[in-house]
Design a protein around this motif. Sequence first.
Motif, PDB file in Angstrom:
ATOM      1  N   TYR A 233      29.103  41.118 120.902  1.00 12.12           N
ATOM      2  CA  TYR A 233      28.851  42.191 121.866  1.00 12.12           C
ATOM      3  C   TYR A 233      30.066  42.304 122.778  1.00 12.12           C
ATOM      4  O   TYR A 233      30.901  41.393 122.841  1.00 12.12           O
ATOM      5  CB  TYR A 233      27.596  41.885 122.685  1.00 12.12           C
ATOM      6  N   ASP A 234      30.183  43.402 123.473  1.00  9.53           N
ATOM      7  CA  ASP A 234      31.273  43.595 124.432  1.00  9.53           C
ATOM      8  C   ASP A 234      30.795  43.151 125.804  1.00  9.53           C
ATOM      9  O   ASP A 234      29.783  43.648 126.320  1.00  9.53           O
ATOM     10  CB  ASP A 234      31.698  45.064 124.474  1.00  9.53           C
ATOM     11  N   GLY A 235      31.494  42.191 126.375  1.00  6.60           N
ATOM     12  CA  GLY A 235      31.069  41.654 127.659  1.00  6.60           C
ATOM     13  C   GLY A 235      32.233  41.083 128.431  1.00  6.60           C
ATOM     14  O   GLY A 235      33.383  41.110 127.984  1.00  6.60           O
TER      15      GLY A 235
ATOM     16  N   ARG B 127      28.486  41.991 114.370  1.00  3.59           N
ATOM     17  CA  ARG B 127      27.957  43.027 115.266  1.00  3.59           C
ATOM     18  C   ARG B 127      26.646  43.589 114.707  1.00  3.59           C
ATOM     19  O   ARG B 127      25.709  43.875 115.461  1.00  3.59           O
ATOM     20  CB  ARG B 127      28.977  44.146 115.448  1.00  3.59           C
TER      21      ARG B 127
ATOM     22  N   PRO C 240      35.335  41.639 123.230  1.00  2.00           N
ATOM     23  CA  PRO C 240      34.294  41.373 122.231  1.00  2.00           C
ATOM     24  C   PRO C 240      33.996  39.872 122.205  1.00  2.00           C
ATOM     25  O   PRO C 240      34.897  39.054 122.002  1.00  2.00           O
ATOM     26  CB  PRO C 240      34.919  41.847 120.919  1.00  2.00           C
TER      27      PRO C 240
ATOM     28  N   GLU D 195      36.667  43.393 129.904  1.00  2.00           N
ATOM     29  CA  GLU D 195      35.651  43.450 128.853  1.00  2.00           C
ATOM     30  C   GLU D 195      36.282  43.100 127.514  1.00  2.00           C
ATOM     31  O   GLU D 195      37.310  43.670 127.126  1.00  2.00           O
ATOM     32  CB  GLU D 195      35.025  44.845 128.793  1.00  2.00           C
TER      33      GLU D 195
ATOM     34  N   ARG E 286      28.336  35.396 120.242  1.00  2.00           N
ATOM     35  CA  ARG E 286      27.232  34.702 120.916  1.00  2.00           C
ATOM     36  C   ARG E 286      27.139  33.242 120.452  1.00  2.00           C
ATOM     37  O   ARG E 286      26.160  32.821 119.830  1.00  2.00           O
ATOM     38  CB  ARG E 286      25.913  35.427 120.627  1.00  2.00           C
TER      39      ARG E 286
ATOM     40  N   ASP F 254      23.918  41.620 115.838  1.00  2.67           N
ATOM     41  CA  ASP F 254      23.903  41.470 117.295  1.00  2.67           C
ATOM     42  C   ASP F 254      24.421  40.096 117.714  1.00  2.67           C
ATOM     43  O   ASP F 254      23.977  39.519 118.715  1.00  2.67           O
ATOM     44  CB  ASP F 254      22.493  41.685 117.858  1.00  2.67           C
TER      45      ASP F 254
END
Length: 577
Positions: free
Chosen positions: A286-288, A280, A307, A305, A310, A283
């Motif tokens: 992320y929460d999506g 985190r 975590p 939603e 990427r 980056d």
Amino acid sequence: MTLYLRFTDHLHAALDTLEAAGTLPAGLNRAAVTVEPPRDATHGDLATNAAMVLAKPAGTNPRALAEALSGELGKVPGVVGTSVAGPGFINLSLDADTWAAELRAIAEAGADYGKSRRGEGTTVNIEYVSANPTGPMHMGHCRGAVVGDALASLLEFTGNRVIREYYVNDAGGQVDVLARSAHLRYREVLGEDIGAVPEGFYPGDYLVPVGQALAAEFGDRYAAAPEAEWLALFRTRAVAAMMDLIRADLALLGIHHDRFTSEAELQAAGKPEAAEAMLRARDLIYDGVLEAPKGETPDDWEPVELPLFRSTAFGDDQDRPIRKSTGQWTYFGADMANHFQKAEDADQLIDIWGADHAGTVKRIVAAVKALTGGSKPFDVKLVQMVRLLRGGEPVKMSKRAGNFVTLADVVREVGKDVVRFTMLTRKADAQMDFDFAKVVEASKDNPVFYVQYAHARVHSLHRRAAEAGLALPAHADLSRLGTEEWALVKRAAQFPRLVEAAGAAREPHRIAFYLYDLAAEFHAAWNMGNDDPARRFLRPDDLPLTAARLFLADAIGQIIRNGLRIMGVAAVEELGQ
């Protein structure tokens, strides 16, 4: 220093001379330059691609460079001929004294012949097997276990420090099913008629001893108790019992891990949270909301939603959740934490996985790259399943296991060495058949037998010489060896180079292939004596020649032992052992 390494040094010295003379510009990248056996043995003993590799960056013609380099290599002691082939390959022919020196080097190094320092100072963590702790090992686990263990030995042979690791998946839903299955057997031991094992439970008889142990420890205390009172306790006891069973099964194969890492303990120690926090901060988590799976309609799909890692930033096709909607870690999230921990005390990571996990490789490779900043090389080797046959017919399942053939049953039938060698007779990602009739066959078509037979033949020579009362000279005059014997020496001298190449490629099956080829050449030399007594290894009428041939045979036996040791296979001294 072995022959190929020595001539690699000679080659670089010759290139240095050409640089000093201005024939070559200084500072060229020589990483792709090799010294190897020529594809056609009639072209010579060694070949190099140096002129082909360096001509373009040097701005010169490959053949012209090859001619200049050939002239320098012709000055090396032991080189009796050089030639330039095709567009610029250089072939070298060596004198008998050079090969005799290598033969003596094999005898002098003994068990260390072929070892290298290539990996010195590097710690490699190899995770292999990692079967769910829900039952005994089955043959689906066997190939990965052998490949991983042989790879660990191979990397140790090339100088690496190796950590053999088993990741225990003891935090998922499957171990709750195991606990419930153990509770069923526990009630059965206490006298309850449990009937048929319910669908979704583990049906194998291997859980009966677990039920007996639980009954002996707790009596009927938990027979009618609510699940909440016994589930965690029975899970711990059952997992421990299964891991004891798995360790015993692995020991039958000669496999012993250095480290057993518990998924549950990793989670209790907060390792997944630490990995998440690190990512985190970069980056990379992320929460999506994930897109609906293909084929799902809006009515079937409820976006949540989560975590997300990427992983698309590293080439994956979508970002991956590290937690479920319940807050529990996904398998990927937990596995990411496991690799985060492994990277703390290893320079390189290798996982041996079944081919059915191919779809998850890209994301875990991405996670390791993210967690280590790309500083820790990570490789996943996929291993195909093994089809079990008996005389060409599929093998029936094991009643004790419930729905699979146990590894222990197979090892007890054909032996550890047969299983281990056979598992390495094909590249790991190629399909394999394991036919119980074929793997014990005494024929050239069975690599296990063929290599073991070669070693047994070597061992028999000294016994037969002693029985014949041959008074051999103390020093072997290797100049007595002929053309066919030198061809065998040349094959033997490739072992160190082969070991390094196999280690670099992470492919232990190359050892098995090489040993088969070496055994084939040895058997061919032996069999020539069946037709021509003058070609026999033991020549009572020519003791100096016998001593030279015995010296050669002993070197072949030593290399077979060294190769088999990497594979975890014993070198038998008599057939039938």
